[in-house]
Design an enzyme around this catalytic site. Structure first.
Site, mmCIF file in Angstrom:
data_model
loop_
_atom_site.group_PDB
_atom_site.id
_atom_site.type_symbol
_atom_site.label_atom_id
_atom_site.label_comp_id
_atom_site.label_asym_id
_atom_site.label_seq_id
_atom_site.Cartn_x
_atom_site.Cartn_y
_atom_site.Cartn_z
ATOM 1 N N HIS A 145 32.831 38.293 43.063
ATOM 2 C CA HIS A 145 33.439 39.104 43.053
ATOM 3 C C HIS A 145 34.689 39.456 42.015
ATOM 4 O O HIS A 145 35.264 40.507 42.042
ATOM 5 C CB HIS A 145 34.847 37.791 44.035
ATOM 6 C CG HIS A 145 36.058 38.436 44.339
ATOM 7 N ND1 HIS A 145 37.897 38.246 44.509
ATOM 8 C CD2 HIS A 145 36.702 39.726 44.831
ATOM 9 C CE1 HIS A 145 38.573 38.943 44.941
ATOM 10 N NE2 HIS A 145 37.525 39.536 44.570
ATOM 11 N N HIS B 97 34.928 44.409 40.209
ATOM 12 C CA HIS B 97 36.724 44.223 39.565
ATOM 13 C C HIS B 97 36.600 44.650 38.722
ATOM 14 O O HIS B 97 36.561 45.997 37.624
ATOM 15 C CB HIS B 97 37.370 43.160 39.861
ATOM 16 C CG HIS B 97 38.163 43.174 41.296
ATOM 17 N ND1 HIS B 97 39.342 43.408 41.662
ATOM 18 C CD2 HIS B 97 37.749 42.303 42.368
ATOM 19 C CE1 HIS B 97 39.417 42.740 42.688
ATOM 20 N NE2 HIS B 97 38.750 42.567 43.396
ATOM 21 N N HIS C 236 32.778 44.411 47.762
ATOM 22 C CA HIS C 236 33.857 43.885 48.105
ATOM 23 C C HIS C 236 34.647 43.660 49.121
ATOM 24 O O HIS C 236 35.041 41.681 49.187
ATOM 25 C CB HIS C 236 34.888 44.563 46.907
ATOM 26 C CG HIS C 236 36.080 43.966 47.209
ATOM 27 N ND1 HIS C 236 37.710 44.066 47.745
ATOM 28 C CD2 HIS C 236 37.013 43.460 45.994
ATOM 29 C CE1 HIS C 236 38.269 43.811 47.366
ATOM 30 N NE2 HIS C 236 37.998 43.052 46.481
ATOM 31 N N ASN D 253 35.642 39.291 49.786
ATOM 32 C CA ASN D 253 37.136 39.093 48.952
ATOM 33 C C ASN D 253 38.287 38.325 50.952
ATOM 34 O O ASN D 253 38.844 37.843 50.902
ATOM 35 C CB ASN D 253 37.595 40.380 48.663
ATOM 36 C CG ASN D 253 39.946 40.355 48.706
ATOM 37 O OD1 ASN D 253 39.654 39.868 47.617
ATOM 38 N ND2 ASN D 253 40.331 40.707 49.243
ATOM 39 N N ILE E 196 42.640 45.250 47.038
ATOM 40 C CA ILE E 196 42.930 43.527 46.552
ATOM 41 C C ILE E 196 42.807 42.692 45.698
ATOM 42 O O ILE E 196 41.659 43.089 45.866
ATOM 43 C CB ILE E 196 43.956 43.822 47.537
ATOM 44 C CG1 ILE E 196 44.733 41.759 47.746
ATOM 45 C CG2 ILE E 196 42.434 42.539 48.656
ATOM 46 C CD1 ILE E 196 46.144 42.561 47.171
#
Length: 906
Positions: free
Chosen positions: A567, A572, A759, A763, A906
């Site tokens: 993740h 990110h 993602h 997530n 997010i």
């Protein structure tokens, strides 16, 4: 060809005056549609050399027809977005600006820039400066979007508008959403701005906004070339000084801001990135001064104080409102349990599963005297309780809505490896026994302790070799990533972990069943045998509880790798350098920037908050996950040993893990070895839709390899992403070469996939599937007891209580639940895959191509819904089985366990 086309354009813009020659040239030029003109440009040489003779000839033409030029008015329709909520200070400041605009006048100045060169000045053709009208008159308008106008006086020699400059002489910034310029013979000209315009006292230079029309660098009209270069130079900055919150500068730095040595040695953290031992992608540079106690560490800005990101990367207001609502929930969900546990330590451990269930049914049940004490000390909580009684209650996670006890079953434990929060670690076992890649001189013999006798009874009559050959054995392997850190992890208070391996057998029904779990600890001294333990499915009560504890340790390892590697690192941190480089090297006019823009939204903001509260020293990740203060070091090790950009795309990843084999007879060019693998089957639908759209897009602008090689901005973007943004891995041989269409399509498809579908899959199921912590504990506090252990007697006396004591305590659990609740929430301003405003580009054919893509995304969603009702797909359909919806593109706001936003929001 370039010379004659330039003269033709110059003459054709004078068609207002009549004239046979002008009319004929105009008609000839306009008969070419936009796609034909692009193809013509592809065949031209790179660049537009402006010979002196050409300028002289153009000047002569202008002089000849000077008397025939016709003046006309073009109107700019300017949309400004106002804040939905303003404090008193902001309201007063806006009123002052409005009155100042009325009294002084002309406070927002605009200038229209043409695409052609003015032969008199040698610069681009420009209109006279004009001002925005109506600011004072509309000062009290309550609409969220307010439209103003400005009139430009230009003549028929001006040509096509290419840019607008804006100078804000107000005291405050304003958000410019869009501009439409009307009145030109070519039709309405669109400018999608979506940017904060600062006052000239802060940013004295005029802001430049380009039309939506895409241009490759070599095809940029002469009048816009210098502006294009200057805009990129401004975005790059000078690489020095501390950034101000109003800046628009994109630059790189290492992760030297996670610790806070000024607050004590317990918050000292190593610098991540820039060293061979701790490599990492680069982050956005803020330029803050160093800490007082460590020159190499950057001083911190603690949440909720804002940390620098370029002004246009900030959250929009609807997103901020969602997070503000989450802050209230977080205060209540975290503060009350923390006070309860500090006042009454015995309440930190759960006495039974009913205590966990009560978090969803009744909220936190407190003794009346303690409740009165808390509410007396925290009047804010009293007000919240009076206004909304349910705020101290957690929503029931999806995972226990259908079947409260499903998580205890082995088949559900296995099913979640294919359709859970982290479906990207399961791999096919290709050799038995599994072998470690760690240094045997340090970590002992590499072979797994799992032997054939452990698993032979679970193979449906097959030998191990037959099971391997028939692709029936699969594995979750968290051995190598955890083992080097276990001594440090287990030395922490309340943290206990193993390096785990779990073997699964693929049944005839297409489901997995776990058949062995290996628990490994590091050797006490080099070359000695490791502490290895193998557990198999239980046949009695004692082994059933030991098996449950072993599965909990596997889930804890899985949770850590999911959060720190799959993740955070992969979707990110590793995306951030590509985004920073895009803003530094690709003009907003570049077609590839236009393609990537929606997939870069909010990433830099989210990552900056993560450095403040999630991956920071003492932050949520350290507090809530087993590795503790070594979380980011473990993430760095994964970046060093496991991450490869060329294997980040879905097909390549599936093949790498042995979950698929290449097969050109299959729809996606590969064959899944577990046919009912929800993450993969649904993911391939979205991957293929993205790839097809990107192929069409790339083919439009790059007809040959040479056109890719000669695109200076594109090459600079990709080179900087690697050489600077991923500097610690820049020498790796696996980076794709940006030399042809195929590689460019692969690179772009991978980036869009990571930011959107990948993602989302990792997530938005965090609270729905992980909010019931016994199903997937993020940390463990006890090892699995052996008969020789002192606590084995306690385990035998009350295994239920022992199991609960191994899970996170009340404070850890509720903090974790609150965080993943926020992380799983869609805001109202979410933009989902397949959604985009039609004005994102001035290329009408690409707008149509995007609509085809959007239709494919919708069709993929319908197919996913059909699959969830297919009883033959037992990994997503059955009694108490959750449907797999994490790849379904659309969603409403809130925690829905579905929805694929365009970007990491997010």
């Amino acid at each position: 060809m370039a010379l004659s086309m330039e003269i033709s354009i110059s003459i054709s813009t004078k068609s207002f005056v009549g004239g046979e020659r002008s009319s004929r040239l105009t008609s000839s030029f306009n008969s070419l549609n936009s796609r034909q003109r692009q193809r013509q440009r592809h065949r031209r040489c790179v660049g537009f050399p402006m010979a002196a003779a050409t300028v002289e000839r153009m000047a002569t033409i202008v002089e000849e027809e000077k008397t025939k030029a016709v003046k006309f008015t073009a109107r700019a329709v300017v949309t400004v977005r106002r804040k939905r909520r303003e404090d008193l200070k902001e309201t007063i400041a806006n009123q002052i600006d409005a009155y100042s605009d009325k009294i002084v006048g002309r406070s927002v100045l605009l200038e229209l820039i043409g695409t052609q060169i003015d032969p008199k000045t040698g610069g681009p053709k420009t209109s006279k400066r004009t001002h925005l009208k109506g600011w004072f008159d509309k000062k009290d308008l309550k609409a969220e979007k307010v439209v103003y106008t400005a009139d430009f006086m230009v003549d028929s020699t001006f040509g096509e508008p290419g840019a607008i400059t804006i100078l804000n002489r107000h005291q405050r910034e304003f958000y410019l959403e869009s501009i439409e310029v009307q009145g030109f013979p070519t039709g309405t000209v669109h400018f999608t701005c979506d940017s904060w315009v600062q006052p000239n006292k802060i940013q004295p230079n005029k802001r430049v906004f380009f039309t939506n029309k895409p241009y490759l660098p070599s095809e940029t009209p002469l009048g816009l070339r210098r502006l294009r270069e200057m805009e990129l130079m401004e975005l790059r900055g000078g690489g020095k000084g501390e950034r101000k919150m109003t800046d628009r500068i994109y630059d790189y730095d290492i992760y030297n801001d996670l610790g806070n040595p000024d607050k004590g040695t317990e918050l000292v953290r190593p610098t991540i990135g820039g060293a061979e031992s701790l490599p990492y992608p680069r982050r956005l540079r803020t330029g803050r001064p160093p800490t007082e106690t460590d020159e190499s560490a950057e001083s911190r800005v603690e949440y909720p104080e804002p940390i620098y990101i370029p002004r246009d990367e900030e959250f929009e207001e609807k997103k901020l409102e969602m997070l503000a609502d989450g802050d209230v929930k977080a205060l209540l969900h975290n503060l009350v349990p923390l006070l309860v546990s500090s006042l009454s330590p015995e309440t930190n451990d759960f006495k039974g599963f009913h205590d966990i269930d009560d978090l969803f049914k009744e909220g936190l049940r407190l003794k009346q005297a303690l409740q009165d004490y808390l509410l007396e000390k925290i009047p804010f909580v009293t007000k919240i309780q009076e206004s909304s009684e349910g705020l101290l209650r957690y929503d029931t996670p999806h995972i226990i809505r259908k079947d409260k006890f499903a998580w205890l079953r082995d088949d559900e434990f296995a099913r979640q490896s294919l359709a859970g929060i982290n479906p990207v670690n399961i791999e096919r076992l290709q050799a038995f026994p599994p072998v470690s890649k760690l240094d045997p001189e340090v970590y002992g013999p590499p072979e797994s302790a799992i032997k054939e006798e452990h698993i032979i009874g679970y193979l449906n009559g097959m030998s191990v070799q037959q099971a391997l050959e028939n692709n029936r054995l699969y594995m979750l392997d968290f051995h190598d990533i955890y083992l080097p850190f276990l001594d440090k992890i287990n030395a922490q208070d309340g943290r206990k972990a193993y390096g785990t391996r779990t073997i699964f057998f693929l049944t005839d029904l297409g489901t997995l069943k776990p058949i062995a779990i290996e628990l490994s600890l590091p050797p006490a001294t080099p070359n000695c045998s490791r502490a290895k333990r193998v557990l198999t499915p239980p046949t009695d009560a004692t082994n059933n509880w030991l098996w449950q504890l072993a599965k909990a340790h596997v889930c804890s390892n899985d949770a850590g790798v999911h959060q720190l590697v799959n993740h955070w690192l992969r979707t990110h941190a590793c995306m951030e350098p590509f985004i920073v480089a895009a803003h530094r090297q690709l003009s907003i006019m570049h077609p590839i920037f236009k393609l990537l823009k929606p997939h870069m939204r909010y990433n830099l903001k989210i990552n900056s908050i993560a450095r403040q509260i999630l991956i920071s020293g003492g932050g949520v990740i350290e507090s809530g996950f087993t590795p503790g203060k070594y979380c980011v070091e473990m993430s760095s090790a994964a970046y060093r040993d496991l991450w490869r950009f060329d294997q980040e795309g879905l097909p390549a990843d599936l093949i790498r893990r042995g979950m698929a084999v290449p097969d050109q007879t299959e729809p996606h060019g590969l064959r899944l070895l577990i046919k009912d693998y929800p993450y993969a089957t649904d993911g391939l639908l979205l991957w293929s839709a993205i790839e097809k759209f990107v192929q069409s897009y790339v083919a439009t602008y790059y007809p040959s390899s040479q056109s890719i090689l000669s695109d200076t901005e594109l090459q600079s973007w990709y080179a900087e992403s690697i050489q600077v943004g991923h500097a610690d891995r820049k020498s790796a041989p696996w980076w794709p070469q940006l030399t042809d269409q195929s590689n460019l399509v692969s690179i772009l498809t991978t980036l869009i996939w990571l930011a959107s579908a990948q993602h989302a899959a990792l997530n938005f199921g965090q609270y729905p599937l992980g909010g019931y912590v016994p199903n997937r504990p993020p940390l463990m506090r006890r090892l699995v007891p052996a008969e020789s252990d002192p606590e084995y007697k306690n385990f035998m006396a009350d295994p239920h209580r022992f199991f609960l004591s191994a899970l996170p305590g009340l404070t850890q659990m509720t903090t974790f639940m609150t965080v993943i609740d926020t992380l799983s929430t869609h805001s109202k301003d979410e933009e989902y895959l397949g959604e985009r405003d039609d004005n994102w580009t001035g290329d009408e054919e690409m707008v149509k191509a995007f609509k085809v893509f959007a239709k494919e995304v919708m069709e993929a969603e319908k197919e996913m819904e059909r699959r969830n009702g297919d009883k033959e797909r037992r990994n997503r359909c059955g009694a108490g089985v959750l449907p797999y919806e994490l790849m379904q593109p659309s969603s409403g706001p809130g925690v829905t366990c579905r929805g694929v936003p365009n970007s990491v929001t997010i």
